[in-house]
Design a protein around this motif. Structure first.
Motif, PDB file in Angstrom:
ATOM      1  N   LEU A 139       0.843  -1.208   0.000  1.00 42.36           N
ATOM      2  CA  LEU A 139       0.000   0.000   0.000  1.00 42.36           C
ATOM      3  C   LEU A 139       0.874   1.253   0.000  1.00 42.36           C
ATOM      4  N   ASP A 140       1.877   1.269   0.883  1.00 45.65           N
ATOM      5  CA  ASP A 140       2.746   2.442   1.006  1.00 45.65           C
ATOM      6  C   ASP A 140       3.494   2.715  -0.297  1.00 45.65           C
ATOM      7  N   LYS A 141       3.775   1.648  -1.063  1.00 43.91           N
ATOM      8  CA  LYS A 141       4.499   1.787  -2.327  1.00 43.91           C
ATOM      9  C   LYS A 141       3.565   1.926  -3.521  1.00 43.91           C
ATOM     10  N   SER A 142       2.256   1.994  -3.244  1.00 49.68           N
ATOM     11  CA  SER A 142       1.239   2.092  -4.293  1.00 49.68           C
ATOM     12  C   SER A 142       1.293   0.902  -5.249  1.00 49.68           C
ATOM     13  N   GLU A 143       1.691  -0.247  -4.706  1.00 53.44           N
ATOM     14  CA  GLU A 143       1.709  -1.468  -5.494  1.00 53.44           C
ATOM     15  C   GLU A 143       0.375  -2.196  -5.350  1.00 53.44           C
ATOM     16  N   PRO A 144       0.077  -3.136  -6.264  1.00 50.86           N
ATOM     17  CA  PRO A 144      -1.152  -3.933  -6.113  1.00 50.86           C
ATOM     18  C   PRO A 144      -1.174  -4.613  -4.754  1.00 50.86           C
ATOM     19  N   VAL A 145      -2.313  -4.561  -4.093  1.00 50.68           N
ATOM     20  CA  VAL A 145      -2.417  -5.099  -2.739  1.00 50.68           C
ATOM     21  C   VAL A 145      -2.315  -6.618  -2.728  1.00 50.68           C
ATOM     22  N   VAL A 146      -2.913  -7.253  -3.736  1.00 51.84           N
ATOM     23  CA  VAL A 146      -2.889  -8.707  -3.792  1.00 51.84           C
ATOM     24  C   VAL A 146      -2.364  -9.157  -5.137  1.00 51.84           C
ATOM     25  N   ASP A 147      -1.754 -10.319  -5.141  1.00 51.74           N
ATOM     26  CA  ASP A 147      -1.351 -10.923  -6.389  1.00 51.74           C
ATOM     27  C   ASP A 147      -2.600 -11.425  -7.110  1.00 51.74           C
ATOM     28  N   SER A 148      -2.413 -11.805  -8.386  1.00 44.64           N
ATOM     29  CA  SER A 148      -3.533 -12.370  -9.132  1.00 44.64           C
ATOM     30  C   SER A 148      -3.834 -13.755  -8.594  1.00 44.64           C
ATOM     31  N   ARG A 149      -4.895 -13.886  -7.838  1.00 37.76           N
ATOM     32  CA  ARG A 149      -5.257 -15.145  -7.219  1.00 37.76           C
ATOM     33  C   ARG A 149      -6.669 -15.539  -7.636  1.00 37.76           C
ATOM     34  N   PHE A 150      -6.952 -16.780  -7.436  1.00 32.93           N
ATOM     35  CA  PHE A 150      -8.251 -17.294  -7.834  1.00 32.93           C
ATOM     36  C   PHE A 150      -8.862 -18.049  -6.656  1.00 32.93           C
ATOM     37  N   PRO A 151     -10.189 -18.002  -6.512  1.00 31.12           N
ATOM     38  CA  PRO A 151     -10.832 -18.664  -5.373  1.00 31.12           C
ATOM     39  C   PRO A 151     -10.637 -20.173  -5.408  1.00 31.12           C
ATOM     40  N   GLU A 152     -10.529 -20.768  -4.218  1.00 35.96           N
ATOM     41  CA  GLU A 152     -10.376 -22.213  -4.124  1.00 35.96           C
ATOM     42  C   GLU A 152     -11.714 -22.929  -4.235  1.00 35.96           C
ATOM     43  N   ALA A 153     -12.801 -22.172  -4.112  1.00 35.33           N
ATOM     44  CA  ALA A 153     -14.126 -22.774  -4.191  1.00 35.33           C
ATOM     45  C   ALA A 153     -15.101 -21.794  -4.810  1.00 35.33           C
ATOM     46  N   ILE A 154     -16.120 -22.313  -5.449  1.00 35.28           N
ATOM     47  CA  ILE A 154     -17.198 -21.504  -6.015  1.00 35.28           C
ATOM     48  C   ILE A 154     -18.428 -21.679  -5.128  1.00 35.28           C
ATOM     49  N   SER A 155     -18.998 -20.576  -4.659  1.00 38.71           N
ATOM     50  CA  SER A 155     -20.197 -20.639  -3.814  1.00 38.71           C
ATOM     51  C   SER A 155     -21.440 -20.527  -4.681  1.00 38.71           C
ATOM     52  N   ILE A 156     -22.354 -21.469  -4.511  1.00 37.55           N
ATOM     53  CA  ILE A 156     -23.541 -21.549  -5.353  1.00 37.55           C
ATOM     54  C   ILE A 156     -24.787 -21.472  -4.477  1.00 37.55           C
ATOM     55  N   LYS A 157     -25.625 -20.471  -4.736  1.00 37.62           N
ATOM     56  CA  LYS A 157     -26.874 -20.304  -3.997  1.00 37.62           C
ATOM     57  C   LYS A 157     -27.999 -21.045  -4.704  1.00 37.62           C
ATOM     58  N   ASP A 158     -28.786 -21.804  -3.944  1.00 45.22           N
ATOM     59  CA  ASP A 158     -29.900 -22.551  -4.523  1.00 45.22           C
ATOM     60  C   ASP A 158     -30.931 -22.853  -3.452  1.00 45.22           C
ATOM     61  N   SER A 159     -32.136 -22.338  -3.640  1.00 47.52           N
ATOM     62  CA  SER A 159     -33.259 -22.625  -2.740  1.00 47.52           C
ATOM     63  C   SER A 159     -32.918 -22.351  -1.280  1.00 47.52           C
ATOM     64  N   GLY A 160     -32.325 -21.212  -1.028  1.00 48.11           N
ATOM     65  CA  GLY A 160     -32.031 -20.823   0.348  1.00 48.11           C
ATOM     66  C   GLY A 160     -30.784 -21.454   0.920  1.00 48.11           C
ATOM     67  N   GLU A 161     -30.057 -22.245   0.115  1.00 47.22           N
ATOM     68  CA  GLU A 161     -28.838 -22.881   0.584  1.00 47.22           C
ATOM     69  C   GLU A 161     -27.631 -22.374  -0.217  1.00 47.22           C
ATOM     70  N   ILE A 162     -26.482 -22.463   0.391  1.00 51.10           N
ATOM     71  CA  ILE A 162     -25.240 -22.086  -0.283  1.00 51.10           C
ATOM     72  C   ILE A 162     -24.304 -23.283  -0.256  1.00 51.10           C
ATOM     73  N   THR A 163     -23.916 -23.747  -1.432  1.00 57.63           N
ATOM     74  CA  THR A 163     -23.008 -24.879  -1.553  1.00 57.63           C
ATOM     75  C   THR A 163     -21.649 -24.388  -2.034  1.00 57.63           C
ATOM     76  N   ARG A 164     -20.597 -24.772  -1.330  1.00 55.33           N
ATOM     77  CA  ARG A 164     -19.243 -24.419  -1.734  1.00 55.33           C
ATOM     78  C   ARG A 164     -18.652 -25.596  -2.503  1.00 55.33           C
ATOM     79  N   VAL A 165     -18.388 -25.368  -3.767  1.00 54.41           N
ATOM     80  CA  VAL A 165     -17.839 -26.410  -4.634  1.00 54.41           C
ATOM     81  C   VAL A 165     -16.345 -26.150  -4.826  1.00 54.41           C
ATOM     82  N   PRO A 166     -15.479 -27.031  -4.310  1.00 57.76           N
ATOM     83  CA  PRO A 166     -14.036 -26.845  -4.516  1.00 57.76           C
ATOM     84  C   PRO A 166     -13.703 -26.809  -6.005  1.00 57.76           C
TER      85      PRO A 166
END
Length: 272
Positions: A152-179
């Motif tokens: 932050l102090d160096k005005s560099e990107p705060v995070v590297d290019s990363r990708f989520p380890e799981a996809i969260s899916i909403k369905d009928s009031g439930e949330i399923t985390r799919v790795p």
């Protein structure tokens, strides 16, 4: 007391959040909003100190609301994201965010987020605010908070290019985390994505192919058609058909057509 706004397109989610916030005497909920347009109007009208903002909303999502406020040169309130997708918290440094809570909202986690908001707003200490956010991003990325603050102090990107380890899916009031590693392939069905996993299940996700492709690590997934993405580790063969077209054979014997525009990209998988 802090003036608070609750923004969520799901009526039950708003009702639940309002009920939980009722246990905080220091918070005064001045309005609730069901979409981005209502949120813009209410924020400008009430000038809240803090907003609880859902990220995934049709038409204008949470980040678009904040971007619109910036374009209007309106001072942003403090923000607590309320979302089923924890990777959105990585954008916290781009807005005046305090923290995030995952749906379904847990009372203890909400209390911690509210406490952070009270401390940040009360102290108006920018460095303390940055430190709190660094802790949030640190939990998600594994990077040390000190490293994040240094960027932050160096005005560099705060995070590297990363990708989520799981996809969260909403369905009928439930949330399923799919790795992500369990996903074999994905195909489009109208406005929905069908996520096919190694255990033979199919999960339905309301998202565009382009949006989902941006969330998946390109080292692990390859776009093979305008309506299909494949996990490279499931690819067994690339076949040329008598009509000159190509298709993939996956480890589960599923065959998937490869369009001409993506053929070269698929062939690169076999060169590694």
């Amino acid at each position: 007391m802090l003036k608070v706004l609750v923004i969520d397109d799901e009526p039950l989610a708003r009702k639940g959040m309002l009920f939980r916030l009722g246990s905080f005497p220091e918070l005064n909920v001045v309005a609730e909003c069901g979409n981005g347009k209502e949120a813009l109007e209410a924020i400008q009208q009430h000038q809240p100190d803090l907003i609880f903002l859902d990220v995934e909303m049709p038409g204008m999502d949470g980040f678009a609301v904040l971007e619109q406020l910036k374009q209007l040169n309106f001072t942003l309130p403090y923000v607590i994201f309320v979302t089923a997708y924890d990777h959105y918290a990585l954008a916290a440094f781009d807005v005046n965010a305090i923290d995030y809570v995952l749906k379904p909202v847990e009372a203890e986690r909400l209390a911690a987020a509210v406490n952070k908001a009270m401390q940040a707003i009360g102290s108006k200490d920018d460095q303390k605010h940055k430190s709190q956010l660094a802790e949030v991003v640190s939990r998600l990325t594994g990077d040390a908070p000190e490293t994040i603050l240094e960027r932050l102090d160096k005005s560099e990107p705060v995070v590297d290019s990363r990708f989520p380890e799981a996809i969260s899916i909403k369905d009928s009031g439930e949330i399923t985390r799919v790795p992500v590693i369990e996903i074999d392939w994905v195909d489009a069905a109208g406005d929905y994505m069908c996520i096919h996993t190694k255990d033979g299940q199919t999960h339905i996700l309301r998202k565009t192919m382009k949006e989902l492709e941006q969330e998946l690590d390109p080292r692990l997934f390859v776009r093979v058609h305008r309506s299909a993405i494949v996990n490279v580790h499931t690819i067994v063969k690339l076949q040329m058909l008598p009509n000159g077209e190509h298709q993939l054979v996956l480890s589960n014997q599923q065959t998937i057509k490869v369009s001409r525009s993506y053929k070269d990209r698929v062939k690169q998988v076999f060169n590694h």
